[in-house]
Design an enzyme around this catalytic site. Structure first.
Site, PDB file in Angstrom:
ATOM      1  N   GLY A  28       0.812  -1.195   0.000  1.00 26.16           N
ATOM      2  CA  GLY A  28       0.000   0.000   0.000  1.00 26.16           C
ATOM      3  C   GLY A  28       0.848   1.248   0.000  1.00 26.16           C
ATOM      4  N   GLY A  29       0.189   2.398   0.134  1.00 22.94           N
ATOM      5  CA  GLY A  29       0.907   3.655   0.069  1.00 22.94           C
ATOM      6  C   GLY A  29       1.917   3.845   1.182  1.00 22.94           C
ATOM      7  N   MET A  30       1.620   3.298   2.389  1.00 22.54           N
ATOM      8  CA  MET A  30       2.525   3.505   3.517  1.00 22.54           C
ATOM      9  C   MET A  30       2.952   2.196   4.155  1.00 22.54           C
ATOM     10  SD  MET A  30       0.709   6.795   5.320  1.00 22.54           S
ATOM     11  CE  MET A  30       2.000   6.992   6.539  1.00 22.54           C
ATOM     12  N   GLY A  31       2.749   1.083   3.510  1.00 24.94           N
ATOM     13  CA  GLY A  31       3.160  -0.186   4.089  1.00 24.94           C
ATOM     14  C   GLY A  31       2.508  -1.365   3.391  1.00 24.94           C
ATOM     15  N   LYS A  47      -3.340  -3.440   7.415  1.00 23.07           N
ATOM     16  CA  LYS A  47      -2.252  -2.643   6.841  1.00 23.07           C
ATOM     17  C   LYS A  47      -1.233  -2.345   7.937  1.00 23.07           C
ATOM     18  CE  LYS A  47      -2.546   0.465   3.578  1.00 23.07           C
ATOM     19  NZ  LYS A  47      -2.772   1.650   2.747  1.00 23.07           N
ATOM     20  N   ASP A  59      -5.133  12.041   0.504  1.00 22.12           N
ATOM     21  CA  ASP A  59      -4.563  11.199  -0.558  1.00 22.12           C
ATOM     22  C   ASP A  59      -5.657  10.612  -1.442  1.00 22.12           C
ATOM     23  OD1 ASP A  59      -2.199   8.421  -0.737  1.00 22.12           O
ATOM     24  OD2 ASP A  59      -2.430  10.200  -1.980  1.00 22.12           O
TER      25      ASP A  59
END
Length: 760
Positions: A18-21, A38, A131
């Site tokens: 994903g975007g952060m992990g 997540k 986002d």
């Protein structure tokens, strides 16, 4: 990580990055459900204070409860790492859908409204997403949006007791998000506000309306400069079909100054006005749920689904209605809230009811339930028999049409008048046979044949049993025993039905489908004409649209195929056949990365040999030979009797310089050739392998054999990089010239058929 326990959640599979992990699927062992987990990378958290603030704000976002927002179930820490537990959302991203081209206006407006409503719920709680982008918006199987990653949002109001207020201010002002969607003020370092989310929504709407982003700078520096200082091309410059009112809304959202962007309420009002202006040109949508049987004996277990199927067939004759096929409502055979079902199916209304049988008598209750108003628009109770079932259907259909404020055209009236009638005992046997074919197994197909044969014995001059038998034998021929001669019997029975009644749409559809086979010599034009005739009588025949789309791309009409598949998906959003073939079209266009993404989504929902074939085909063209091998190994295990895959293995071997392995794979394709297989695709794959090895003459022979054996597709020959070694050959250039002429011919055929299909 797999099988690791995190509180009540057990990790069962990795879903991706994903975007952060990383994101994983997990089993909630307390509530017995599957969720998405997540893990937020520690690198994104500067300090313990940042991590604590992140967790607090994510928990605030978890309080959001909205149908268009992905629910955050839990926020916790695991080994010092923040973890967000979310609803597991099935479907595809809006980004994946847009790779297939700009969306119709009604879809742009509908999705934009739903995203706006989701943002409105968040902004009302002081939460900014930060986002919003097409890859963060999922489209569910019911046709609605789910805005993802609210757990990564920023809450605007700080608690007076927050001991880390200085960290909160730093976190809020940090530039975050995805560059192409960042508002100018965010790039200038201003704190995020709801207006920044509105700018990002404007970028998303621009993409939906045009198929591309407003700014396309090749470097980050160029892109930042464009966002700050340049105006984008107007949407209507890229898509002249857009209404000016929609263009105005998009451009206001993309204003450089936040104060010029509309707020949520104003935006929704403007989108509603666009919808209202377009409403006369839009179709209403409907689904008929299985009637709940109040009779518990197994002898009558088919009744509820049979009546729903019969009512669906009747309503599907009306051109101004999009009617979900019976396959779409099978999961609602137990009692279901009609409003919930309507929303899940993405329709304006549903028909729901009950049926009770006492001897030859039927007591049927029917109601039409509005999804928007969450109430019945009309209801009735009817006492009838199977002998009078047509009168009941006619009454129900006309009252539904009146309740939805539709007008029956003369062509609609004629189609309804032309429907075949039958005595009650014959009708019930045919309905029972149709229900059996909805669950297509060998046992059910044979039971359906027995039911249709009993109906035929009652009256051999009624076309209904003959068309049922033709349908059942066609399934035997295509699915189970392609070399058993069942296609011949199916064709004879379809011809018999059409002799008795030339207006039976299913007879024309089956005859067209049977004409497009190796045994019949791939009669492209005749098959297209027969299926078009079926669609002119039954406009909601989504499998007819899908089959016509497949014939279209085989003869080089890739854009026309796209249009047909889109129409099929409009009728049945979960249509696995049409849905999976969007990846095929992208591969034919040479857009291999998009093809892989589409097919990955498709194979998660509906594993299919063709989907895996196209995925491996695209991986080979992108040079991912190891990935293609893994895909083919998986495909061979899942579908061991399918003869599609050896041609691709020949291509992999050839690209690795293994001439012996390539030849062995080609020999294997010849040995396992089956009459109803996609052998023309295998021939193309063999041609690509031989061209790669420099065996040009043999490659051209295989290529021409594939063209002449049912695949005269210009795009497949012109865009495939494996044919590059052949392009200077005179025979290849001659073939290209022939295929261009062929495509022009079929383009004219299709334009004539377009009038047949959609003029009524």
């Amino acid at each position: 990580m797999l099988n690791e326990q995190i509180g009540q959640y057990r990790i069962i599979a990795r879903l991706g990055q994903g975007g952060m992990g990383e994101i994983f699927a997990a089993r909630d062992e307390k509530l017995n459900r599957t969720v998405a987990v997540k893990f937020i990378a520690n690198a994104t958290m500067d300090s313990d204070a940042s991590r604590r603030l992140f967790l607090r704000e994510a928990r605030a976002a978890a309080a959001l409860d909205h149908p268009f927002i992905c629910t955050v179930h839990d926020v916790l820490e695991h080994n010092g790492q923040p973890v967000i537990v979310m609803e597991r959302v099935e479907g595809e991203t809006l980004q994946a859908l847009i790779t297939r081209g700009a969306l119709p206006v009604d879809q742009v407006v509908r999705y934009a409204k739903e995203i706006a409503e989701a943002l409105g719920a968040a902004h009302a709680r002081g939460i900014v997403h930060r986002d919003i982008k097409t890859s963060n918006i999922m489209l569910t199987p019911s046709g609605h949006v789910k805005v993802m990653d609210f757990g990564l949002a920023v809450i605007l109001t700080a608690s007076a007791e927050d001991a880390t207020a200085h960290v909160s201010e730093e976190l809020r002002t940090r530039v975050a998000g995805t560059l192409p969607y960042m508002a100018p003020e965010v790039l200038r370092g201003d704190p995020p506000t709801p207006a920044a989310d509105m700018y990002a929504l404007g970028v998303v709407m621009y993409e939906m309306a045009t198929g591309r982003r407003p700014f396309g700078g090749k470097t980050d520096a160029m892109l930042i400069s464009e966002i700050l200082d340049r105006q984008p091309a107007t949407p209507r410059q890229l898509n002249a079909a857009l209404p000016r009112s929609l263009e105005d809304v998009i451009l206001r959202l993309l204003s450089k100054e936040p104060v010029r962007r509309p707020a949520i309420a104003e935006l929704i009002e403007q989108l509603n006005a666009i919808t209202a202006g377009a409403k006369p040109r839009q179709q209403r949508s409907l689904a008929v749920l299985p009637f709940q049987s109040l009779t518990s004996d197994s002898e009558n277990s088919h009744l509820g689904l049979a009546l729903a199927d019969a009512t669906t067939s009747e309503l599907a004759l009306v051109h101004s209605l999009l009617v979900r096929p019976t396959a779409a409502i099978l999961r609602y055979q137990s009692a279901t809230d009609p409003v919930v079902a309507a929303r899940e199916l993405g329709v304006d209304a549903v028909v729901a009811g009950t049926v009770q049988r006492a001897g030859s008598r039927l007591r049927v209750t029917v109601q039409l339930v509005s999804a928007a108003e969450e109430r019945p628009l009309w209801s009735t109770k009817i006492d009838t028999t199977f002998d009078d079932i047509f009168a009941m259907q006619d009454e129900v259909s006309r009252k539904i049409v009146d309740a939805l404020k539709l007008e029956l055209t003369p062509a609609d009236e004629q189609r309804i008048a032309n429907r075949i009638q039958a005595p009650g005992d014959l009708m019930e046997l045919c309905l029972k046979g149709r229900v059996l074919l909805l669950h297509e197994t060998v046992a059910n197909v044979n039971a359906a044949i027995e039911s249709f044969e009993r109906a035929r014995d009652i009256d051999s001059k009624n076309p209904l049993p003959w068309i049922g038998l033709s349908d059942a034998y066609t399934r035997l021929a295509f699915t189970y025993d392609p070399e058993g001669g069942w296609d011949r019997r199916a064709r004879e029975m379809a011809d018999r039905a059409l002799q008795l009644d030339p207006n039976v749409p299913e007879g024309h559809y089956i005859r067209g489908r049977l004409a497009w086979t190796p045994q019949a010599g791939w009669q492209h034009e005749y098959a297209m004409e027969e299926i078009a005739t079926a669609l002119s009588e039954r406009p909601n025949l989504n499998e007819g649209l899908g089959r016509l789309g497949t014939i279209a791309f085989h003869v080089g009409l890739v854009d026309e195929a796209d249009e047909l598949y889109r129409r099929a998906v409009a009728i049945y959003p979960e249509d696995p056949f049409a849905e999976s073939h969007f990846g095929t079209l992208e591969a034919l266009r040479g857009n291999y990365a998009q093809a892989i993404e589409i097919e990955r989504v498709s194979t998660r929902k509906h594993p299919d040999s063709w989907v895996l074939y196209i995925m491996a085909h695209a991986q080979i063209r992108l040079g991912d030979l190891a990935g293609a091998e893994r895909t083919l190994d998986n495909a061979s295990r899942l579908f061991p009797s399918v003869g599609l895959f050896e041609g691709l293995r020949a291509g992999i071997a050839a690209l690795r310089g293994d001439a012996t392995g390539a030849q062995s794979a080609i020999d294997q394709t010849v040995q396992t050739r089956r009459a109803f297989g996609h052998f023309h695709h295998v021939a193309f794959d063999a041609a690509g392998a031989l061209a790669t090895l420099g065996r040009k003459e043999e490659a051209l022979q295989w290529l021409r054999s594939g063209v002449e054996d049912g695949f005269p597709c210009l795009a497949a020959v012109e865009n495939d990089p494996l044919f590059t070694p052949l392009r200077s050959e005179p025979d290849f250039q001659t073939l290209i010239t022939e295929l261009r002429a062929s495509r022009e011919h079929y383009s004219r055929v299709f334009e004539n058929l377009r009038k047949t299909i959609w003029s009524a």
